[in-house]
Design an enzyme around this catalytic site. Structure first.
Site, PDB file in Angstrom:
ATOM      1  CG  HIS A  82      41.113   6.626  20.242  1.00 20.12           C
ATOM      2  ND1 HIS A  82      42.325   5.971  20.297  1.00 20.12           N
ATOM      3  CD2 HIS A  82      40.752   6.822  21.542  1.00 20.12           C
ATOM      4  CE1 HIS A  82      42.672   5.776  21.564  1.00 20.12           C
ATOM      5  NE2 HIS A  82      41.722   6.280  22.334  1.00 20.12           N
ATOM      6  CE1 TYR A 211      48.215   0.149  13.820  1.00 22.78           C
ATOM      7  CE2 TYR A 211      47.265   2.218  14.575  1.00 22.78           C
ATOM      8  CZ  TYR A 211      47.150   0.870  14.335  1.00 22.78           C
ATOM      9  OH  TYR A 211      45.962   0.226  14.612  1.00 22.78           O
ATOM     10  N   PRO A 300      46.268  -8.152  13.034  1.00 23.81           N
ATOM     11  CG  PRO A 300      47.488  -8.058  15.020  1.00 23.81           C
ATOM     12  CD  PRO A 300      47.334  -8.867  13.758  1.00 23.81           C
ATOM     13  CE  LYS A 304      39.017  -2.357   8.456  1.00 20.89           C
ATOM     14  NZ  LYS A 304      38.872  -1.490   9.613  1.00 20.89           N
ATOM     15  CE1 TYR A 392      43.693   1.524  12.456  1.00 22.47           C
ATOM     16  CE2 TYR A 392      41.896   2.544  13.653  1.00 22.47           C
ATOM     17  CZ  TYR A 392      43.077   1.846  13.657  1.00 22.47           C
ATOM     18  OH  TYR A 392      43.645   1.455  14.851  1.00 22.47           O
TER      19      TYR A 392
END
Length: 397
Positions: A82, A211, A300, A304, A392
């Protein structure tokens, strides 16, 4: 040191590793490369380890390491790269382009797939890996030969004498009390919400993770495979996962992702994931150290968990190489401080993502509008998007 029972079996190794999760298995590999033998024990069976389904977003550095360990790793064939994520709020999506911003990516590759790969590799190369073995305590970490006291699958006592003991045995670590004094000595935060997670038979609703911040609460639209999807929505931590009908679950998810039409399918797994943050007060004492969930847990939201564990392992493997092969204590003496720098950065990022995206019970309209302002500050700013992308996809290991 304790006295062994008459029927106890004693084995000798350089490093005793408690826990055959990603951290323990990757550590055993890195130690083997350095010529250091180890024994890995886990109370679960191999089947249990491989079939416990867990999500997994792998950072660029984690994938680079797995590729170095095995150039034919299935991350590149079964995993899904991704190059970005979408932040969704007020019915509109805002893509964070990782490749454009920081030149890195993440891979959707569940943790149990990593475990299958590492278990097969370590067993193929002769790793002493013992399933169904339950550690009860660790002794002697202040002398040069600490030991792990355990019980094997047949109920017989097993003693592992080692030069060093590593706790890679998760959030209920047996090794942690030997290092920190108690199992709960550390810094702890529990969040007032959880994630209601589902696995369903359906095509993907989006190419990348969404998200979504909505007035009704948070939702995450993720993927697992072309035919199986993983999705979550914010919920009360005490909710019964079986209390909602499938229709209610889909309605809840859909209302929280305005602007995207979800592709529904049969829900075959549901669970509730509580949100907790923890960092042990001590990560190393004498001849023992902690890695992974034994040392810390994170929400979550920032993806990480496993990545942070593997970063711990890289540091500890280097430290043990210099300690056991060169009798040089400098890296093991700084292991905790070095690891904590990344751990607290990851804790902050996970906390930040969590608070930016979720509704808190005490939030009023001011808090709601401030949260939207924060989201715009990220999506409207190249600097804001770059920070999110950098964190990220992972800081250098």
């Amino acid at each position: 040191m304790s006295t062994a029972t008459p029927n106890a079996t004693t084995v000798r190794t350089r490093v005793a590793i408690v826990g055959a999760g990603p951290a323990g298995l990757i550590l055993s590999h890195l130690l083997a490369v350095a010529g250091i033998d180890s024994v890995v024990i886990d109370q679960r069976s191999r089947e249990d380890i491989e079939q416990t389904i867990r999500a997994g977003i792998l950072e660029q550095g984690t994938v680079d390491l797995l590729t170095e360990i095995d150039p034919h790793t299935r991350v590149h064939t079964v995993g899904d790269r991704h190059d970005g994520i979408e932040l969704r709020f007020q019915g509109a999506g805002h893509r964070i382009d990782f490749r454009e911003l920081v030149g890195r990516s993440v891979w959707l590759y569940p943790q149990h797939e990593v475990l299958k790969d590492m278990l097969a590799l370590r067993l193929r190369t002769g790793q002493d890996l013992r399933f169904g073995v339950t550690a009860s305590r660790v002794e002697g970490i202040n002398i040069e030969t600490p030991r792990v006291i355990a019980t094997d699958a047949d109920g017989a006592e097993l003693i592992i004498d080692a030069d060093f003991v590593v706790g890679a045995d998760g959030s209920r670590s047996v090794v942690r009390p030997a290092i920190a004094g108690t199992s709960r000595d550390g810094y702890f935060r529990e969040y007032p919400f959880a994630w209601f997670g589902i696995l369903c038979d359906a095509p993907a609703s989006a190419d990348e993770l969404i998200y979504s911040n909505s007035p009704d609460g948070f939702a995450l639209i993720s993927q697992r495979s072309p035919d199986v999807q993983r999705m979550y929505f914010q919920c009360d931590p005490d909710i019964d996962p079986n209390a909602m009908s499938e229709a209610e679950i889909w309605e809840t998810l859909q209302v929280r992702v305005p602007g995207t039409t979800l592709k529904e399918g049969k829900i075959f797994q549901r669970d509730v994931l509580r949100f907790r943050s923890f960092v042990a007060r001590e990560l190393r004492h004498g001849r023992a150290a902690l890695v992974g969930d034994a040392a810390h847990t994170v929400p979550p939201t920032g993806a990480k968990g496993m990545n942070l564990a593997i970063a711990d392992v890289v540091l500890l493997a280097r430290a043990l190489d210099t300690l056991l092969n060169e009798n040089d204590t400098r890296l093991i003496d700084t292991y905790a401080d070095d690891a904590l720098k990344r751990i607290w950065k990851a804790q902050h990022f996970s906390w930040w993502m969590t608070n930016m995206l979720h509704s808190l019970p005490e939030h009023n309209e001011f808090d709601r509008q401030r949260q939207l302002g924060e989201l715009r500050s990220v999506t409207d700013s190249e600097a804001g998007r770059t920070y999110l992308a950098e964190a990220y996809t992972g800081w250098p290991i």
